[in-house]
Design a protein around this motif. Structure first.
Motif, PDB file in Angstrom:
ATOM      1  N   ILE A   1       0.835  -1.364   0.151  1.00 34.62           N
ATOM      2  CA  ILE A   1       0.245  -0.145  -0.152  1.00 34.62           C
ATOM      3  C   ILE A   1       0.880   1.180   0.002  1.00 34.62           C
ATOM      4  N   SER A   2       1.935   0.983   0.882  1.00 35.19           N
ATOM      5  CA  SER A   2       2.887   2.380   0.707  1.00 35.19           C
ATOM      6  C   SER A   2       3.393   2.569  -0.547  1.00 35.19           C
ATOM      7  N   VAL A   3       3.734   1.502  -1.623  1.00 31.93           N
ATOM      8  CA  VAL A   3       4.261   1.757  -2.447  1.00 31.93           C
ATOM      9  C   VAL A   3       3.220   2.253  -3.587  1.00 31.93           C
ATOM     10  N   ALA A   4       2.250   1.971  -3.273  1.00 28.81           N
ATOM     11  CA  ALA A   4       0.914   2.513  -4.398  1.00 28.81           C
ATOM     12  C   ALA A   4       0.963   4.048  -3.902  1.00 28.81           C
TER      13      ALA A   4
ATOM     14  N   SER B   1      -8.546  -1.860  -2.706  1.00 34.05           N
ATOM     15  CA  SER B   1      -7.940  -1.906  -1.582  1.00 34.05           C
ATOM     16  C   SER B   1      -6.985  -3.190  -1.767  1.00 34.05           C
ATOM     17  N   GLN B   2      -7.867  -4.237  -2.084  1.00 37.23           N
ATOM     18  CA  GLN B   2      -7.211  -5.571  -2.071  1.00 37.23           C
ATOM     19  C   GLN B   2      -5.994  -5.427  -3.107  1.00 37.23           C
ATOM     20  N   GLU B   3      -6.185  -4.829  -4.049  1.00 41.68           N
ATOM     21  CA  GLU B   3      -5.049  -4.776  -5.189  1.00 41.68           C
ATOM     22  C   GLU B   3      -3.966  -4.047  -4.808  1.00 41.68           C
ATOM     23  N   SER B   4      -4.411  -2.910  -3.956  1.00 37.87           N
ATOM     24  CA  SER B   4      -3.157  -1.965  -3.719  1.00 37.87           C
ATOM     25  C   SER B   4      -2.406  -2.639  -2.730  1.00 37.87           C
ATOM     26  N   SER B   5      -2.961  -3.601  -1.813  1.00 38.53           N
ATOM     27  CA  SER B   5      -2.223  -4.431  -0.610  1.00 38.53           C
ATOM     28  C   SER B   5      -1.603  -5.758  -1.233  1.00 38.53           C
ATOM     29  N   GLN B   6      -2.000  -6.150  -2.395  1.00 34.69           N
ATOM     30  CA  GLN B   6      -1.428  -7.364  -2.944  1.00 34.69           C
ATOM     31  C   GLN B   6      -0.112  -7.184  -3.856  1.00 34.69           C
ATOM     32  N   ASP B   7      -0.268  -6.388  -4.913  1.00 33.82           N
ATOM     33  CA  ASP B   7       0.620  -6.100  -5.997  1.00 33.82           C
ATOM     34  C   ASP B   7       0.194  -5.035  -6.880  1.00 33.82           C
TER      35      ASP B   7
ATOM     36  N   GLU C   1       0.449 -16.534 -16.199  1.00 32.90           N
ATOM     37  CA  GLU C   1      -0.776 -16.247 -16.288  1.00 32.90           C
ATOM     38  C   GLU C   1      -1.805 -16.581 -15.169  1.00 32.90           C
ATOM     39  N   ASN C   2      -1.247 -17.297 -14.192  1.00 34.18           N
ATOM     40  CA  ASN C   2      -2.393 -17.814 -13.020  1.00 34.18           C
ATOM     41  C   ASN C   2      -3.055 -16.591 -12.450  1.00 34.18           C
ATOM     42  N   LYS C   3      -1.905 -15.663 -12.230  1.00 29.92           N
ATOM     43  CA  LYS C   3      -2.579 -14.385 -11.395  1.00 29.92           C
ATOM     44  C   LYS C   3      -3.503 -13.721 -12.224  1.00 29.92           C
ATOM     45  N   TYR C   4      -3.194 -13.595 -13.621  1.00 31.14           N
ATOM     46  CA  TYR C   4      -4.013 -12.676 -14.581  1.00 31.14           C
ATOM     47  C   TYR C   4      -5.354 -13.539 -14.658  1.00 31.14           C
ATOM     48  N   LYS C   5      -5.340 -14.884 -14.711  1.00 32.64           N
ATOM     49  CA  LYS C   5      -6.820 -15.624 -14.872  1.00 32.64           C
ATOM     50  C   LYS C   5      -7.707 -15.481 -13.540  1.00 32.64           C
TER      51      LYS C   5
END
Length: 252
Positions: free
Chosen positions: A4-7, A101-107, A241-245
């Motif tokens: 989140i800090s990176v974002a 918020s989930q995407e910001s905390s993941q990657d 592509e697992n993450k993308y799927k």
């Protein structure tokens, strides 16, 4: 929390550099008038503009990939061509603001770089791969800029001369290097070793779009010609592509 800090940090960075470029543009217009004057187009200014717009091509291809709507894609690309790094900064900030918020905390970088699928997407990863086309395109662009650099150095001498530094050439360099910052953030994200990241970022600073083009070509040769070209955007470990799927599954 670190992600989140990176974002947050990147949103702040590109807000600041975007505003810096707006201030630079207004100040240069105020003290030196419009840039559309023949005397400003020196050989080195022309070479800088070629360098600048090759990097714009890179960013425009990413924008065209990211935008699922043709009209918004064309609009953003026109703004990139006309306003340069002001548009680059604004577009990147908008992409970070769109993150959940989930995407910001993941990657956050991963989700900003890739287009978020939706129900109207027609399996973009199944379309004909443009990897070969992009390899050829960026090889040509890199060679064009290398040829331009050599030719200008031979015919116009060194660029490191005080008489070449006028307000509009300085503003163009600020514009150019803000785009380089955006590309350098991508390179830093992609490279697993900080040594290789620093090496490529130094090349980006020193060689501009020559380094950009050949870095992209190198990345394109690390995926097969049958792979979807968007995989070049992400780190090697995410190319399965697992993450993308997973994103696709959430979106549908």
């Amino acid at each position: 929390m670190a992600k989140i800090s990176v974002a947050t940090g990147l949103k702040t960075l590109f807000t600041v550099v975007g505003l810096l470029m707006v201030a630079t543009l207004i100040y240069t217009l105020f003290i030196d008038g419009l840039p559309f004057r023949k005397e400003l187009l020196t050989p080195w200014m022309a070479a800088t503009l070629i360098d600048f717009y090759i990097n714009v091509v890179v960013l425009a291809i990413w924008v065209a990939y990211k935008e699922s709507n043709l009209v918004s894609s064309i609009l953003w690309i026109i703004l990139l061509v006309c306003l340069g790094s002001i548009t680059t900064s604004a577009y990147i900030v908008v992409q970070f603001l769109k993150l959940s918020s989930q995407e910001s905390s993941q990657d956050p970088m991963y989700y900003v770089l890739l287009r978020h699928p939706n129900k109207n997407d027609i399996a973009p990863q199944r379309k004909h791969s443009s990897v070969m086309t992009l390899r050829i395109l960026f090889s040509i662009l890199g060679l064009v800029m290398l040829g331009t650099l050599v030719y200008t150095a031979v015919t116009a001498g060194s660029p490191f001369r005080l008489e070449l530094l006028n307000p509009w050439s300085a503003a163009t360099l600020v514009d150019f290097y803000i785009n380089v910052v955006a590309l350098a953030v991508w390179v830093a994200y992609k490279e697993s070793s900080w040594i290789s990241a620093v090496f490529w970022i130094i090349l980006l600073i020193c060689l501009g779009s020559i380094a950009t083009s050949f870095y992209i070509v190198l990345q394109l040769f690390q995926i097969s010609a049958q792979d979807p070209a968007y995989l070049v955007l992400v780190q090697h470990g995410d190319r399965s592509e697992n993450k993308y799927k997973g994103i696709s599954g959430q979106a549908t």
